[in-house]
Design a protein around this motif. Structure first.
Motif, mmCIF file in Angstrom:
data_model
loop_
_atom_site.group_PDB
_atom_site.id
_atom_site.type_symbol
_atom_site.label_atom_id
_atom_site.label_comp_id
_atom_site.label_asym_id
_atom_site.label_seq_id
_atom_site.Cartn_x
_atom_site.Cartn_y
_atom_site.Cartn_z
ATOM 1 N N LEU A 1 3.580 5.629 -5.359
ATOM 2 C CA LEU A 1 4.174 5.341 -6.760
ATOM 3 C C LEU A 1 3.162 6.380 -7.665
ATOM 4 C CD1 LEU A 1 5.274 3.880 -8.819
ATOM 5 C CD2 LEU A 1 4.088 2.415 -8.917
ATOM 6 N N PHE A 2 2.083 6.055 -7.218
ATOM 7 C CA PHE A 2 1.114 6.857 -7.799
ATOM 8 C C PHE A 2 0.461 7.861 -7.401
ATOM 9 C CE2 PHE A 2 -0.301 2.406 -9.446
ATOM 10 C CZ PHE A 2 -0.143 2.602 -10.570
ATOM 11 N N GLY A 3 1.399 8.845 -5.988
ATOM 12 C CA GLY A 3 1.305 10.395 -5.686
ATOM 13 C C GLY A 3 -0.667 10.245 -5.008
ATOM 14 N N THR A 4 -1.053 9.189 -4.523
ATOM 15 C CA THR A 4 -2.494 10.089 -3.956
ATOM 16 C C THR A 4 -2.128 8.982 -2.564
ATOM 17 O OG1 THR A 4 -4.534 9.703 -3.888
ATOM 18 C CG2 THR A 4 -3.161 8.307 -5.332
ATOM 19 N N GLU A 5 -2.868 9.066 -1.276
ATOM 20 C CA GLU A 5 -3.244 8.579 0.000
ATOM 21 C C GLU A 5 -4.664 8.218 -0.225
ATOM 22 O OE1 GLU A 5 -1.323 8.516 2.716
ATOM 23 O OE2 GLU A 5 0.172 9.194 1.119
ATOM 24 N N ARG A 6 -4.978 8.090 -1.128
ATOM 25 C CA ARG A 6 -6.585 7.537 -1.625
ATOM 26 C C ARG A 6 -6.504 5.741 -2.379
ATOM 27 N NH1 ARG A 6 -9.232 11.120 -5.864
ATOM 28 N NH2 ARG A 6 -7.771 9.910 -7.049
ATOM 29 N N ILE A 7 -5.320 5.401 -1.984
ATOM 30 C CA ILE A 7 -4.850 3.616 -2.532
ATOM 31 C C ILE A 7 -4.799 2.969 -1.096
ATOM 32 C CG2 ILE A 7 -3.846 2.072 -3.638
ATOM 33 C CD1 ILE A 7 -2.484 4.200 -5.221
ATOM 34 N N LYS A 8 -5.520 2.233 -1.095
ATOM 35 C CA LYS A 8 -6.039 1.063 0.191
ATOM 36 C C LYS A 8 -6.363 -0.198 -0.396
ATOM 37 C CE LYS A 8 -8.702 0.623 4.585
ATOM 38 N NZ LYS A 8 -9.834 0.450 5.535
ATOM 39 N N ILE A 9 -5.361 -1.009 0.430
ATOM 40 C CA ILE A 9 -5.671 -2.336 0.040
ATOM 41 C C ILE A 9 -6.479 -2.803 1.538
ATOM 42 C CG2 ILE A 9 -3.763 -4.557 0.105
ATOM 43 C CD1 ILE A 9 -2.960 -2.389 -2.540
ATOM 44 N N VAL A 10 -6.894 -3.844 0.888
ATOM 45 C CA VAL A 10 -8.498 -4.068 2.286
ATOM 46 C C VAL A 10 -8.006 -5.594 2.513
ATOM 47 C CG1 VAL A 10 -10.972 -4.361 2.402
ATOM 48 C CG2 VAL A 10 -9.646 -2.838 1.594
ATOM 49 N N GLN B 1 0.617 -0.995 -0.449
ATOM 50 C CA GLN B 1 0.644 -0.219 0.002
ATOM 51 C C GLN B 1 0.837 1.301 0.297
ATOM 52 O OE1 GLN B 1 -4.337 0.618 2.236
ATOM 53 N NE2 GLN B 1 -2.570 1.780 3.684
ATOM 54 N N THR B 2 2.198 1.229 0.770
ATOM 55 C CA THR B 2 2.684 2.387 1.471
ATOM 56 C C THR B 2 3.556 2.639 -0.630
ATOM 57 O OG1 THR B 2 2.764 1.839 3.190
ATOM 58 C CG2 THR B 2 4.917 3.153 2.069
ATOM 59 N N TYR B 3 4.053 1.995 -1.140
ATOM 60 C CA TYR B 3 4.871 1.466 -2.119
ATOM 61 C C TYR B 3 3.600 1.802 -2.900
ATOM 62 C CZ TYR B 3 6.435 0.113 -7.147
ATOM 63 O OH TYR B 3 6.803 0.116 -7.925
ATOM 64 N N LEU B 4 2.896 1.588 -3.356
ATOM 65 C CA LEU B 4 1.483 2.155 -4.414
ATOM 66 C C LEU B 4 1.447 3.230 -4.306
ATOM 67 C CD1 LEU B 4 -0.877 -0.996 -4.690
ATOM 68 C CD2 LEU B 4 1.094 -0.107 -5.967
ATOM 69 N N ARG B 5 1.013 4.536 -2.999
ATOM 70 C CA ARG B 5 0.653 5.653 -2.863
ATOM 71 C C ARG B 5 1.825 6.049 -3.122
ATOM 72 N NH1 ARG B 5 -1.973 5.218 3.823
ATOM 73 N NH2 ARG B 5 -3.999 4.705 2.812
ATOM 74 N N GLU C 1 -7.771 -6.728 -1.674
ATOM 75 C CA GLU C 1 -8.560 -5.994 -2.633
ATOM 76 C C GLU C 1 -7.844 -4.650 -2.664
ATOM 77 O OE1 GLU C 1 -12.866 -5.851 -1.437
ATOM 78 O OE2 GLU C 1 -13.329 -7.551 -3.313
ATOM 79 N N ILE C 2 -7.883 -4.387 -3.681
ATOM 80 C CA ILE C 2 -7.117 -2.747 -3.957
ATOM 81 C C ILE C 2 -8.530 -2.125 -4.015
ATOM 82 C CG2 ILE C 2 -7.387 -2.681 -6.283
ATOM 83 C CD1 ILE C 2 -4.311 -0.805 -6.085
ATOM 84 N N ALA C 3 -8.217 -0.814 -3.407
ATOM 85 C CA ALA C 3 -9.550 0.044 -3.410
ATOM 86 C C ALA C 3 -8.739 1.527 -3.683
ATOM 87 C CB ALA C 3 -10.679 -0.415 -2.676
ATOM 88 N N VAL C 4 -9.439 2.641 -3.890
ATOM 89 C CA VAL C 4 -9.159 3.904 -4.213
ATOM 90 C C VAL C 4 -11.159 5.182 -4.289
ATOM 91 C CG1 VAL C 4 -8.885 5.991 -5.907
ATOM 92 C CG2 VAL C 4 -8.049 3.186 -6.050
ATOM 93 N N ASN C 5 -10.352 5.727 -3.045
ATOM 94 C CA ASN C 5 -12.314 6.316 -2.203
ATOM 95 C C ASN C 5 -13.076 5.110 -1.870
ATOM 96 O OD1 ASN C 5 -10.512 8.902 -2.980
ATOM 97 N ND2 ASN C 5 -11.808 9.461 -4.697
ATOM 98 N N ASP C 6 -12.750 4.075 -1.717
ATOM 99 C CA ASP C 6 -13.986 3.139 -1.176
ATOM 100 C C ASP C 6 -13.923 2.183 -1.750
ATOM 101 O OD1 ASP C 6 -12.710 3.601 1.619
ATOM 102 O OD2 ASP C 6 -14.284 5.236 2.032
ATOM 103 N N GLU C 7 -14.158 2.358 -3.397
ATOM 104 C CA GLU C 7 -14.505 2.128 -4.530
ATOM 105 C C GLU C 7 -13.325 0.292 -4.831
ATOM 106 O OE1 GLU C 7 -15.630 2.133 -9.204
ATOM 107 O OE2 GLU C 7 -15.460 3.989 -7.810
ATOM 108 N N THR C 8 -13.759 -0.895 -4.759
ATOM 109 C CA THR C 8 -12.657 -1.375 -5.280
ATOM 110 C C THR C 8 -12.558 -1.343 -6.940
ATOM 111 O OG1 THR C 8 -13.833 -3.200 -3.280
ATOM 112 C CG2 THR C 8 -13.089 -3.718 -5.371
ATOM 113 N N ILE C 9 -11.408 -1.269 -6.997
ATOM 114 C CA ILE C 9 -10.841 -1.581 -8.575
ATOM 115 C C ILE C 9 -10.101 -3.012 -9.043
ATOM 116 C CG2 ILE C 9 -10.991 1.144 -8.278
ATOM 117 C CD1 ILE C 9 -7.474 1.051 -8.233
#
Length: 86
Positions: free
Chosen positions: A16-25, A10-14, A35-43
């Motif tokens: 890499l993509f420059g956002t704290e909105r990424i969350k590994i669930v 999660q830290t790496y992806l945040r 799951e990986i989510a952005v703004n609580d939407e599973t992507i």
């Protein structure tokens, strides 16, 4: 994946993509997908692979057609007359 691995990915992806909105669930119970989510939407999902002692993590992103913007209309090309001019 362990909680430590989830946090590290999660830290790496945040970063890499420059956002704290990424969350590994983590899954609610063992055996389910991580799951990986952005703004609580599973992507998509995150998968761990161990091959010959090397560890890698892959992301499988899912984009639903219904989430895409409407297609742009094709540009209309001007008709070319018999003389080859427009």
């Amino acid at each position: 994946m362990t909680p430590s691995e989830i946090e590290r990915v999660q830290t790496y992806l945040r970063k890499l993509f420059g956002t704290e909105r990424i969350k590994i669930v983590p899954p609610p119970r063992q055996g389910l997908s991580i799951e990986i989510a952005v703004n609580d939407e599973t992507i998509g999902t995150v998968h761990k692979d161990v091959d010959d002692g090397e560890v890698s993590y892959s992301l499988h992103l899912t984009v639903l057609e219904e989430d895409l913007p409407a297609p742009r209309p094709a540009p209309v090309k001007p008709a070319i007359g018999p003389s080859g001019r427009r």
